[in-house]
Design an enzyme around this catalytic site. Structure first.
Site, PDB file in Angstrom:
ATOM      1  N   ARG A   2      49.427 -83.648 -14.843  1.00 32.78           N
ATOM      2  CA  ARG A   2      50.357 -82.697 -14.217  1.00 32.78           C
ATOM      3  C   ARG A   2      51.807 -83.152 -14.364  1.00 32.78           C
ATOM      4  NH1 ARG A   2      46.945 -80.808  -8.815  1.00 32.78           N
ATOM      5  NH2 ARG A   2      45.777 -79.190  -9.905  1.00 32.78           N
ATOM      6  N   GLU A  16      41.829 -80.621 -19.892  1.00 30.03           N
ATOM      7  CA  GLU A  16      40.964 -79.481 -19.567  1.00 30.03           C
ATOM      8  C   GLU A  16      39.560 -79.665 -20.147  1.00 30.03           C
ATOM      9  OE1 GLU A  16      41.141 -76.972 -17.574  1.00 30.03           O
ATOM     10  OE2 GLU A  16      43.123 -77.530 -16.877  1.00 30.03           O
ATOM     11  N   GLN A  63      32.807 -79.968 -16.418  1.00 29.43           N
ATOM     12  CA  GLN A  63      31.595 -80.683 -15.979  1.00 29.43           C
ATOM     13  C   GLN A  63      31.868 -82.061 -15.387  1.00 29.43           C
ATOM     14  OE1 GLN A  63      28.756 -78.936 -16.936  1.00 29.43           O
ATOM     15  NE2 GLN A  63      29.287 -77.914 -18.832  1.00 29.43           N
ATOM     16  N   THR A  64      33.132 -82.475 -15.236  1.00 31.96           N
ATOM     17  CA  THR A  64      33.396 -83.841 -14.780  1.00 31.96           C
ATOM     18  C   THR A  64      34.479 -83.832 -13.704  1.00 31.96           C
ATOM     19  OG1 THR A  64      32.944 -84.520 -17.057  1.00 31.96           O
ATOM     20  CG2 THR A  64      33.861 -86.186 -15.621  1.00 31.96           C
ATOM     21  N   LEU A 116      31.307 -90.051 -20.370  1.00 30.50           N
ATOM     22  CA  LEU A 116      31.680 -88.736 -19.831  1.00 30.50           C
ATOM     23  C   LEU A 116      30.569 -87.708 -20.034  1.00 30.50           C
ATOM     24  CD1 LEU A 116      35.450 -88.133 -20.752  1.00 30.50           C
ATOM     25  CD2 LEU A 116      34.450 -88.307 -18.485  1.00 30.50           C
ATOM     26  N   TYR A 136      28.031 -84.957 -22.300  1.00 33.23           N
ATOM     27  CA  TYR A 136      28.299 -83.711 -23.041  1.00 33.23           C
ATOM     28  C   TYR A 136      29.209 -84.002 -24.235  1.00 33.23           C
ATOM     29  CZ  TYR A 136      26.436 -81.812 -18.735  1.00 33.23           C
ATOM     30  OH  TYR A 136      25.640 -81.554 -17.658  1.00 33.23           O
ATOM     31  N   TYR A 188      38.311 -69.493 -20.669  1.00 35.30           N
ATOM     32  CA  TYR A 188      38.880 -70.246 -19.550  1.00 35.30           C
ATOM     33  C   TYR A 188      39.860 -71.317 -20.055  1.00 35.30           C
ATOM     34  CZ  TYR A 188      39.641 -73.979 -16.350  1.00 35.30           C
ATOM     35  OH  TYR A 188      40.280 -74.945 -15.625  1.00 35.30           O
ATOM     36  N   ASP A 217      37.139 -70.163 -13.465  1.00 33.76           N
ATOM     37  CA  ASP A 217      36.071 -71.169 -13.495  1.00 33.76           C
ATOM     38  C   ASP A 217      35.324 -71.086 -12.166  1.00 33.76           C
ATOM     39  OD1 ASP A 217      37.754 -72.287 -11.648  1.00 33.76           O
ATOM     40  OD2 ASP A 217      37.874 -74.252 -12.608  1.00 33.76           O
ATOM     41  N   CYS A 232      38.472 -72.980   6.476  1.00 27.97           N
ATOM     42  CA  CYS A 232      39.248 -71.751   6.695  1.00 27.97           C
ATOM     43  C   CYS A 232      40.446 -71.944   7.633  1.00 27.97           C
ATOM     44  CB  CYS A 232      38.339 -70.633   7.178  1.00 27.97           C
ATOM     45  SG  CYS A 232      37.036 -70.244   5.988  1.00 27.97           S
ATOM     46  N   CYS A 243      41.930 -62.989   3.822  1.00 24.14           N
ATOM     47  CA  CYS A 243      40.612 -63.247   3.230  1.00 24.14           C
ATOM     48  C   CYS A 243      39.526 -62.393   3.890  1.00 24.14           C
ATOM     49  CB  CYS A 243      40.278 -64.732   3.386  1.00 24.14           C
ATOM     50  SG  CYS A 243      38.645 -65.146   2.768  1.00 24.14           S
ATOM     51  N   THR A 265      22.322 -81.473 -17.913  1.00 23.28           N
ATOM     52  CA  THR A 265      22.057 -80.032 -17.819  1.00 23.28           C
ATOM     53  C   THR A 265      20.856 -79.814 -16.897  1.00 23.28           C
ATOM     54  OG1 THR A 265      20.803 -80.016 -19.887  1.00 23.28           O
ATOM     55  CG2 THR A 265      23.140 -79.507 -20.027  1.00 23.28           C
TER      56      THR A 265
HETATM   57  S1  SF4 Z   1      39.798 -68.381   0.842  1.00 25.41           S
HETATM   58 FE1  SF4 Z   1      38.815 -67.467   2.627  1.00 25.41          FE
HETATM   59  S2  SF4 Z   1      36.786 -68.420   2.690  1.00 25.41           S
HETATM   60 FE2  SF4 Z   1      38.064 -69.674   1.362  1.00 25.41          FE
HETATM   61  S3  SF4 Z   1      38.880 -71.262   2.718  1.00 25.41           S
HETATM   62 FE3  SF4 Z   1      40.391 -69.590   2.612  1.00 25.41          FE
HETATM   63  S4  SF4 Z   1      39.908 -68.336   4.377  1.00 25.41           S
HETATM   64 FE4  SF4 Z   1      38.132 -69.604   4.032  1.00 25.41          FE
END
Ligand code: SF4
Length: 353
Positions: free
Chosen positions: A22, A34, A39-40, A77, A79, A117, A135, A206, A215, A306
Site C-alpha cells: 500500500r 494481488e 487464497q492466502t 504459498l 497453488y 477481479y 471477491d 455491526c 445496512c 482445495t
Molecule cells: S456491513 Fe452491515 S452486516 Fe456488515 S458489519 Fe456493517 S452493519 Fe454489520
C-alpha cells in the site's frame, strides 16, 4: 450510494491496515501482491512479497529469472500455478509491451492468471481507474448492505453484485478531487478491508461498522443469513506414503513432471494408497520403478489443498532395487533447503532437521 461511498472512504482513510504494497502504486508490485493474496492471508503474504520484490523488483527481472528461482520464492504459498502464471505473464509483458506493465484494463485482463477481479484490483489500485472488484469479502459486504438474497456465486446474483460494485466505484470517481484522493483505489480497498476487519463471516462487528445505518442486513437482523452461499462439495480424503532414502549424507528426491499439479516442485519418492490399503508392505514398488523397504516410521502429516485432505505417512526406507530416473537426485541437507518442495514434503524436510 451517495451516503455509502463517502462513509466507506472516510472509514478507510483512518482504518486501513498498513501493508507494504500500500506504500506504492507500482502496477508490478500491486499485481504481485494481488496474486499472492489469492487464497492466502495478509500476514503470510507480507514476508513473501518483501522477499520477492527484493529479488525480482520489476517485470524484466521476473521475466529473466529461472523457473526454479520463481518456484523457490513461492515455496510454501501453495497453488503454484499462480507463480508459473506470474512468470509467463512477465515474459509476455516483455514481448508485447516492451517490459512496461500494460495500462489498459483489457490488456491487463489478458495476462495469464489474471481474471476480472485481479484486473480490476490492479487497474483501480495502481491507476485509480473506476474498475470494479468482487471477491469473497466484497460479496459479503454488498449482499449484507443491500440485503441481497441469492447465492452470490450464482450467475444472476453474481452479475447483480458486479453491477453494484461498478456503480460504487464510478460514484467514487465522481467525488470531488477523486484523482488526488485516489478515491477509486480507496473505495475498492475499503470494501475489501471492511469485509476482512468488520463485516466478517460469522460475527460481524455491526456496532463498530461505518455503514451500519445504511445496512439492510443489520436493520433486518439478517447478518447470519447473508450471504446465502450454496454449500460447497464435501472434502475428499487422500492417503500417500513417502520414503526418505538416504545414502551417506544425501537424500533421494525427485522433481514433479510438467503437466501435473505442482509441476517442477521437488518431493521424496512416494505413492498414493488406495483407501483401505495398509502401508507399507515388505517390498513397495514405486511408480518410478524403484523397489523400497520401509525401515522406521517418521510419523504422519496432514495437508489440505482445495477440496483434498491429504495424509502422508513418512518412513525412512532402503532401496532394494534401483532403476535410475532422470528427475531423481541425491542431494545434501543444504541442497534440500535450496530446492522448492511441495508444502507437504517441505514438512518432511523439517522433520529431518
Ligand atoms: S456491513 Fe452491515 S452486516 Fe456488515 S458489519 Fe456493517 S452493519 Fe454489520
Amino acid at each position: 450510494m451517495s451516503k455509502l461511498v463517502p462513509a466507506l472512504l472516510e472509514w478507510f482513510a483512518t482504518n486501513a491496515r498498513k501493508m507494504p504494497w500500500r506504500e506504492t502504486h507500482d502496477p508490478y508490485a500491486v499485481w504481485v501482491s494481488e496474486i499472492m493474496l489469492q487464497q492466502t492471508q495478509v500476514k503470510t503474504v507480507i514476508p513473501y512479497w518483501e522477499r520477492w520484490m527484493r529479488d525480482l523488483p520489476d517485470v524484466a527481472a521476473l521475466a529473466a529469472a529461472p523457473a526454479a528461482k520463481v518456484l523457490k520464492l513461492w515455496e510454501g504459498l501453495g497453488y503454484y500455478s499462480r507463480a508459473r502464471n506470474l512468470h509467463a505473464a512477465a515474459q509476455l509483458i516483455v514481448e508485447k509491451f516492451g517490459g512496461h506493465f500494460p495500462r489498459a484494463f483489457s490488456d491487463i485482463l489478458e495476462l495469464p492468471g489474471v481474471g476480472r477481479y485481479t484486473a480490476g484490483a490492479i487497474a483501480s489500485i495502481a491507476y485509480n481507474d473506476p474498475a470494479p472488484i468482487l471477491d469473497g469479502n466484497v460479496m459479503r459486504v454488498l449482499t449484507r448492505v443491500f440485503g441481497i438474497d441469492g447465492d452470490p456465486r450464482g450467475k444472476a446474483t453474481n452479475q447483480q453484485l458486479w453491477a453494484l460494485a461498478a456503480q460504487l466505484v464510478e460514484h467514487a470517481a465522481n467525488q470531488p478531487h477523486s484523482a488526488k484522493t485516489r478515491a477509486c483505489s480507496h473505495l475498492n480497498q475499503s470494501l475489501m478491508e471492511l469485509g476482512a476487519l468488520v463485516c466478517t463471516p460469522r460475527q460481524p462487528a455491526c456496532p463498530a461498522c461505518p455503514v451500519r445505518q445504511l445496512c439492510v442486513a443489520q436493520r433486518d437482523q439478517r447478518t447470519q443469513e447473508l450471504p446465502a452461499l450454496a454449500p460447497r462439495g464435501a472434502t475428499t480424503a487422500r492417503r500417500f506414503v513417502a520414503f526418505v532414502i538416504t545414502r551417506g549424507n544425501r537424500h533421494l528426491v525427485q522433481q514433479r513432471p510438467s503437466g501435473v499439479v505442482n509441476a517442477g516442485l521437488w518431493e521424496f519418492p512416494n505413492l498414493e494408497l488406495k483407501a483401505a490399503a495398509t502401508p507399507p508392505a515388505e517390498r513397495v514398488a514405486l511408480p518410478t520403478g524403484r523397489i523400497v523397504r520401509a525401515t522406521t516410521s517418521l510419523g504422519s502429516l496432514t495437508h489440505s489443498i482445495t477440496r483434498y485432505r491429504i495424509t502422508v505417512e513418512v518412513f525412512r526406507a532402503e532401496l532394494l532395487e534401483d532403476s535410475p530416473q532422470p528427475d531423481e537426485h541425491w542431494v545434501s541437507a543444504t541442497e534440500l533447503e535450496e530446492l522448492a518442495f511441495t508444502s507437504a514434503h517441505r514438512k518432511i524436510v523439517a522433520r529431518l532437521g
